[in-house]
Scaffold this active site. Structure first.
Site, mmCIF file in Angstrom:
data_model
loop_
_atom_site.group_PDB
_atom_site.id
_atom_site.type_symbol
_atom_site.label_atom_id
_atom_site.label_comp_id
_atom_site.label_asym_id
_atom_site.label_seq_id
_atom_site.Cartn_x
_atom_site.Cartn_y
_atom_site.Cartn_z
ATOM 1 N N GLU A 74 0.832 -1.220 0.000
ATOM 2 C CA GLU A 74 0.000 0.000 0.000
ATOM 3 C C GLU A 74 0.862 1.265 0.000
ATOM 4 O O GLU A 74 1.731 1.428 0.859
ATOM 5 C CB GLU A 74 -0.902 -0.021 1.249
ATOM 6 C CG GLU A 74 -1.882 1.139 1.292
ATOM 7 C CD GLU A 74 -2.858 1.057 2.466
ATOM 8 O OE1 GLU A 74 -3.232 -0.067 2.877
ATOM 9 O OE2 GLU A 74 -3.245 2.118 2.977
ATOM 10 N N LYS A 108 -6.907 -0.827 11.932
ATOM 11 C CA LYS A 108 -6.335 -1.297 10.651
ATOM 12 C C LYS A 108 -5.163 -0.406 10.267
ATOM 13 O O LYS A 108 -4.136 -0.881 9.768
ATOM 14 C CB LYS A 108 -7.423 -1.276 9.565
ATOM 15 C CG LYS A 108 -7.010 -1.933 8.261
ATOM 16 C CD LYS A 108 -6.345 -1.006 7.279
ATOM 17 C CE LYS A 108 -6.009 -1.717 5.975
ATOM 18 N NZ LYS A 108 -5.298 -0.868 5.016
ATOM 19 N N ASP A 143 4.810 -14.129 11.961
ATOM 20 C CA ASP A 143 3.436 -14.559 11.678
ATOM 21 C C ASP A 143 2.491 -13.384 11.947
ATOM 22 O O ASP A 143 2.053 -13.168 13.072
ATOM 23 C CB ASP A 143 3.115 -15.761 12.577
ATOM 24 C CG ASP A 143 1.738 -16.339 12.311
ATOM 25 O OD1 ASP A 143 0.934 -15.682 11.629
ATOM 26 O OD2 ASP A 143 1.474 -17.448 12.800
ATOM 27 N N HIS A 148 -2.641 10.207 -0.493
ATOM 28 C CA HIS A 148 -2.825 8.899 -1.116
ATOM 29 C C HIS A 148 -2.857 9.010 -2.626
ATOM 30 O O HIS A 148 -2.330 8.186 -3.328
ATOM 31 C CB HIS A 148 -4.172 8.316 -0.663
ATOM 32 C CG HIS A 148 -4.027 7.269 0.382
ATOM 33 N ND1 HIS A 148 -4.913 6.257 0.553
ATOM 34 C CD2 HIS A 148 -3.083 7.088 1.325
ATOM 35 C CE1 HIS A 148 -4.542 5.485 1.541
ATOM 36 N NE2 HIS A 148 -3.436 5.976 2.033
HETATM 37 C C1 MEV Z 1 -5.769 2.955 5.264
HETATM 38 O O1 MEV Z 1 -5.039 1.817 4.881
HETATM 39 C C2 MEV Z 1 -5.721 3.149 6.764
HETATM 40 C C3 MEV Z 1 -6.610 4.282 7.306
HETATM 41 O O2 MEV Z 1 -7.950 4.061 6.911
HETATM 42 C C4 MEV Z 1 -6.472 4.245 8.815
HETATM 43 C C5 MEV Z 1 -7.423 5.193 9.531
HETATM 44 O O3 MEV Z 1 -8.512 5.499 8.991
HETATM 45 O O4 MEV Z 1 -7.092 5.554 10.664
HETATM 46 C C6 MEV Z 1 -6.195 5.591 6.744
#
Ligand code: MEV
Length: 428
Positions: free
Chosen positions: A81, A265, A281, A379
């Site tokens: 990513e 995430k 892992d 991004h």
């Molecule tokens: C994208 O891979 C991760 C985000 O969505 C994390 C977040 O929203 O805090 C940008």
């Protein structure tokens, strides 16, 4: 050695590799393993899993600027990513201004579970198991002579009584085992299997599952950081506004599982990238992270952000971190070995402390973007590069097309193909 590498991104890929190899004093073998043409061979891969048909490539980058517990660190990250490596590096630079990351970790104590079914007298069995704990632990301790030699092995045992489950009552024995510098799955599972017959004999029950728990809540790692308020300012955004925006963003993750899942995430973006690079892992750490995030009974943020009395931004992250630097892919995969050499870690705990610091940095990167200009701006330019490459752009074309699409706010494959066609028209 310094992890501040200004202009690193402007070097060619080969120059970057040489720079890191030189700085980390890598052996030729390790440098070769980091080279895109080197790394895992098909014959090595063929011994790792079943039905191998090839090798799956993944970009390997390094995050710069990290200072953790006073040590300068360049951190390998394997991730597909865009923005992850840049985000971590940039936040590490801000955190340096507040003294860097401070991290610590628990002893590497893992839990293995043995499920006992058809126990005739649950209470009597629980008491008997506890009474004979020394004997059970001694047996578990014998399982891995290497780990025992290194000071690890069986540490403790607990018994849990589940009166009501879908299949009736059951006892669950937790074996607490110190895995030292290994993640320890093999040692734990073997220890669980080896004590199962004795547990059956003592309890009069039937030992069913014998397996480690990924909720490694006795093997936590925690990192904290401070970012001076003024260091957060950029463009038209004042430091205090960025700080408060980050705290407001965190508050939603604390209150709402829908946001917490995305927030966590973002933390795992950084964590998994280091785990993959070092052959660990990452599914195990993912499982532990999310189970730990739900420990209150409600899924919530793994991190916490607040303002201190000086008005600076403070952050902390605590989570289970079952990682190893020996055993498994950490020693089989040549690139993983080379990445561990780049980090120069001497213990699994040191690695855990690095990983949790990167998670905190990654979280800060996401919250800072979300709380200010929005995630898409940063991004988009990187995403645009991927779209340009997917359309067939090569060399300088990639940057040119990406820039144009980003400035048009139209980052799409069809637009990239159109621009490429125009480009080709000019060249012909
Ligand atoms: C994208 O891979 C991760 C985000 O969505 C994390 C977040 O929203 O805090 C940008």
């Amino acid at each position: 050695m310094s992890s501040r590498l200004p202009g690193f991104y402007t070097l060619s890929l080969e120059e970057r590799l040489w720079r890191i190899a030189e700085q980390a004093k890598l052996s030729d073998e390790a440098r070769q393993a980091l080279n895109p043409q080197g790394g895992l061979s098909t014959s090595q891969a063929d011994h790792m899993i079943e039905n191998v048909i090839g090798i799956y490539g993944m970009p390997l980058g390094v995050a710069t600027n990290f200072m953790i517990n006073g040590f300068e660190l360049v951190i390998p990250m394997a991730v597909e990513e865009p923005s992850v490596v840049a985000g971590a590096s940039f936040m590490a630079k801000l955190v340096r201004q507040g003294g860097g990351f401070h991290a610590e970790s628990d002893e590497p104590h893992m839990i293995a579970q043995i499920q006992l079914l058809d126990v005739p007298d649950m209470q009597a069995a629980s008491h008997a198991l506890i009474r004979r704990k020394p004997e059970i632990l001694a047996l578990a301790h014998k399982v891995d002579a290497v780990i025992a030699e290194l000071g690890g092995g069986a540490r403790d045992m607990e018994v849990f009584n589940f009166e009501k489950t879908a299949v009736g009552p059951m006892l669950v024995v937790h074996l607490i085992y110190d895995t030292r510098d290994a993640m320890g799955a093999n040692a734990l599972n073997t220890a669980a299997e080896s004590i199962a017959p004795l547990l059956e004999e003592i309890s009069g029950g039937r030992a069913h599952l014998k397996i480690l728990s990924n909720l490694a809540d006795r093997r936590l790692a925690r990192a904290n950081c401070r970012v001076p308020c003024e260091a957060l300012a950029f463009d038209d955004f004042e430091g205090a506004r960025v700080r408060d925006g980050i705290i407001e963003a965190w508050a939603l993750a604390e209150a709402d599982p829908y946001r917490a899942a995305t927030h966590n995430k973002g933390i795992m973006n950084g964590i998994d990238a280091v785990l993959i690079a070092t052959g660990n892992d990452w599914r195990a750490v993912e499982a532990g992270a999310h189970a730990y995030a739900a420990r209150s009974g409600r899924y919530a943020s793994l991190s916490r952000w607040w303002a201190d009395e000086d008005g600076d931004l403070r952050g902390e992250l605590e989570m289970p971190m079952a990682v190893g630097i020996v055993g498994g892919a950490t020693q089989v995969h040549p690139t993983a070995k080379a990445c561990l050499a780049v980090l120069g870690v001497k213990s699994a705990r040191e690695l855990a402390e690095i990983v949790v610091s990167v998670g905190l940095a990654q979280n800060l990167a996401a919250l800072r973007s979300l709380a200010t200009e929005g995630i898409q701006r940063g991004h988009m330019s990187l995403h645009a590069r991927q779209v340009a490459i997917a359309a067939g752009a090569k060399g300088d074309q990639v940057t040119r097309l990406a820039k144009q699409m980003a400035s048009e706010g139209n980052v799409r494959l069809d637009r990239a193909k159109q621009l490429l066609q125009q480009d080709r028209g000019k060249v012909d």
